[in-house]
Motif scaffolding. Sequence first.
Motif, PDB file in Angstrom:
ATOM      1  N   HIS A   6      45.683  61.450  -2.006  1.00 49.16           N
ATOM      2  CA  HIS A   6      46.539  62.105  -1.123  1.00 49.16           C
ATOM      3  C   HIS A   6      47.600  61.719  -1.601  1.00 49.16           C
ATOM      4  O   HIS A   6      48.231  59.941  -1.619  1.00 49.16           O
ATOM      5  CB  HIS A   6      46.929  62.569  -0.084  1.00 49.16           C
ATOM      6  CG  HIS A   6      45.639  63.550   0.307  1.00 49.16           C
ATOM      7  ND1 HIS A   6      44.098  62.915   0.611  1.00 49.16           N
ATOM      8  CD2 HIS A   6      45.624  64.948   0.990  1.00 49.16           C
ATOM      9  CE1 HIS A   6      43.633  64.774   0.916  1.00 49.16           C
ATOM     10  NE2 HIS A   6      44.706  65.303   0.807  1.00 49.16           N
ATOM     11  N   GLN A   8      52.450  61.111  -1.329  1.00 42.49           N
ATOM     12  CA  GLN A   8      53.891  61.495  -0.667  1.00 42.49           C
ATOM     13  C   GLN A   8      54.627  61.763  -1.452  1.00 42.49           C
ATOM     14  O   GLN A   8      54.845  61.543  -3.115  1.00 42.49           O
ATOM     15  CB  GLN A   8      54.171  59.519  -0.466  1.00 42.49           C
ATOM     16  CG  GLN A   8      53.257  59.103   1.269  1.00 42.49           C
ATOM     17  CD  GLN A   8      53.786  57.735   1.660  1.00 42.49           C
ATOM     18  OE1 GLN A   8      54.600  58.170   2.038  1.00 42.49           O
ATOM     19  NE2 GLN A   8      52.901  56.821   0.714  1.00 42.49           N
ATOM     20  N   ASN A   9      55.604  62.813  -1.174  1.00 46.62           N
ATOM     21  CA  ASN A   9      56.695  63.196  -1.730  1.00 46.62           C
ATOM     22  C   ASN A   9      56.302  64.368  -2.803  1.00 46.62           C
ATOM     23  O   ASN A   9      57.837  64.806  -4.018  1.00 46.62           O
ATOM     24  CB  ASN A   9      57.789  62.131  -2.881  1.00 46.62           C
ATOM     25  CG  ASN A   9      57.924  60.418  -1.640  1.00 46.62           C
ATOM     26  OD1 ASN A   9      58.308  60.731  -0.383  1.00 46.62           O
ATOM     27  ND2 ASN A   9      57.529  59.406  -2.189  1.00 46.62           N
ATOM     28  N   ASN A  39      49.221  68.323  -1.912  1.00 49.17           N
ATOM     29  CA  ASN A  39      49.399  66.742  -1.928  1.00 49.17           C
ATOM     30  C   ASN A  39      49.049  66.150  -2.459  1.00 49.17           C
ATOM     31  O   ASN A  39      48.314  65.114  -1.825  1.00 49.17           O
ATOM     32  CB  ASN A  39      50.399  66.228  -0.369  1.00 49.17           C
ATOM     33  CG  ASN A  39      51.420  66.878  -0.273  1.00 49.17           C
ATOM     34  OD1 ASN A  39      52.259  67.257  -1.584  1.00 49.17           O
ATOM     35  ND2 ASN A  39      51.180  67.349   0.611  1.00 49.17           N
ATOM     36  N   TYR A  63      55.462  59.318  -6.197  1.00 49.29           N
ATOM     37  CA  TYR A  63      54.219  59.558  -6.180  1.00 49.29           C
ATOM     38  C   TYR A  63      52.940  58.539  -5.245  1.00 49.29           C
ATOM     39  O   TYR A  63      52.425  58.646  -5.534  1.00 49.29           O
ATOM     40  CB  TYR A  63      53.773  60.502  -6.753  1.00 49.29           C
ATOM     41  CG  TYR A  63      54.673  61.417  -6.727  1.00 49.29           C
ATOM     42  CD1 TYR A  63      55.518  62.335  -6.374  1.00 49.29           C
ATOM     43  CD2 TYR A  63      55.505  61.257  -8.541  1.00 49.29           C
ATOM     44  CE1 TYR A  63      56.722  63.657  -6.608  1.00 49.29           C
ATOM     45  CE2 TYR A  63      56.872  61.638  -8.431  1.00 49.29           C
ATOM     46  CZ  TYR A  63      57.389  62.967  -7.848  1.00 49.29           C
ATOM     47  OH  TYR A  63      58.553  63.515  -8.307  1.00 49.29           O
ATOM     48  N   VAL A  66      48.937  57.763   0.074  1.00 55.75           N
ATOM     49  CA  VAL A  66      49.079  57.782   1.411  1.00 55.75           C
ATOM     50  C   VAL A  66      48.724  56.975   2.151  1.00 55.75           C
ATOM     51  O   VAL A  66      47.747  56.478   1.738  1.00 55.75           O
ATOM     52  CB  VAL A  66      48.617  59.176   1.939  1.00 55.75           C
ATOM     53  CG1 VAL A  66      48.579  59.561   3.419  1.00 55.75           C
ATOM     54  CG2 VAL A  66      50.044  60.288   1.603  1.00 55.75           C
ATOM     55  N   ASN A  70      56.256  54.009   1.941  1.00 54.58           N
ATOM     56  CA  ASN A  70      57.021  54.637   1.296  1.00 54.58           C
ATOM     57  C   ASN A  70      58.499  54.669   1.500  1.00 54.58           C
ATOM     58  O   ASN A  70      59.355  55.190   2.106  1.00 54.58           O
ATOM     59  CB  ASN A  70      57.034  55.913   1.434  1.00 54.58           C
ATOM     60  CG  ASN A  70      57.641  57.201   0.433  1.00 54.58           C
ATOM     61  OD1 ASN A  70      57.902  57.260  -0.586  1.00 54.58           O
ATOM     62  ND2 ASN A  70      57.705  58.472   1.299  1.00 54.58           N
ATOM     63  N   LYS A  75      61.705  57.801  -2.632  1.00 57.21           N
ATOM     64  CA  LYS A  75      61.913  58.772  -2.672  1.00 57.21           C
ATOM     65  C   LYS A  75      62.374  59.328  -3.519  1.00 57.21           C
ATOM     66  O   LYS A  75      62.957  60.360  -3.869  1.00 57.21           O
ATOM     67  CB  LYS A  75      62.352  59.007  -0.737  1.00 57.21           C
ATOM     68  CG  LYS A  75      61.565  58.671  -0.103  1.00 57.21           C
ATOM     69  CD  LYS A  75      61.661  58.788   1.562  1.00 57.21           C
ATOM     70  CE  LYS A  75      60.512  58.261   2.321  1.00 57.21           C
ATOM     71  NZ  LYS A  75      61.483  58.705   3.791  1.00 57.21           N
TER      72      LYS A  75
END
Length: 89
Positions: A6, A8-9, A39, A63, A66, A70, A75
Amino acid sequence: MRISVHVQNLKCCGCKNTIVNRLSEVKNISEVEVDYEANTVAFDYHTNHDFENAKHVLSRIGYPIVGTENKLKTKVQSYVSCTIGKLKK
């Protein structure tokens, strides 16, 4: 070995295109699949070193997996990567 992580973003097809293109360039990484609704990023790798390289690339293009940091810079990088992915369909 195959893994699904998984990240992020992850927002859209632009993100997906960038991730597939960039990870496919990494030695010993293949069969990259991205599900931006879930994701997740899945790929085949040979050694733990290859997996670490893939994680580094994911973070560098915005990216991170998880559970890892972050930052705002990451980002922002994801938005840049997303835009590039939309342009390079």
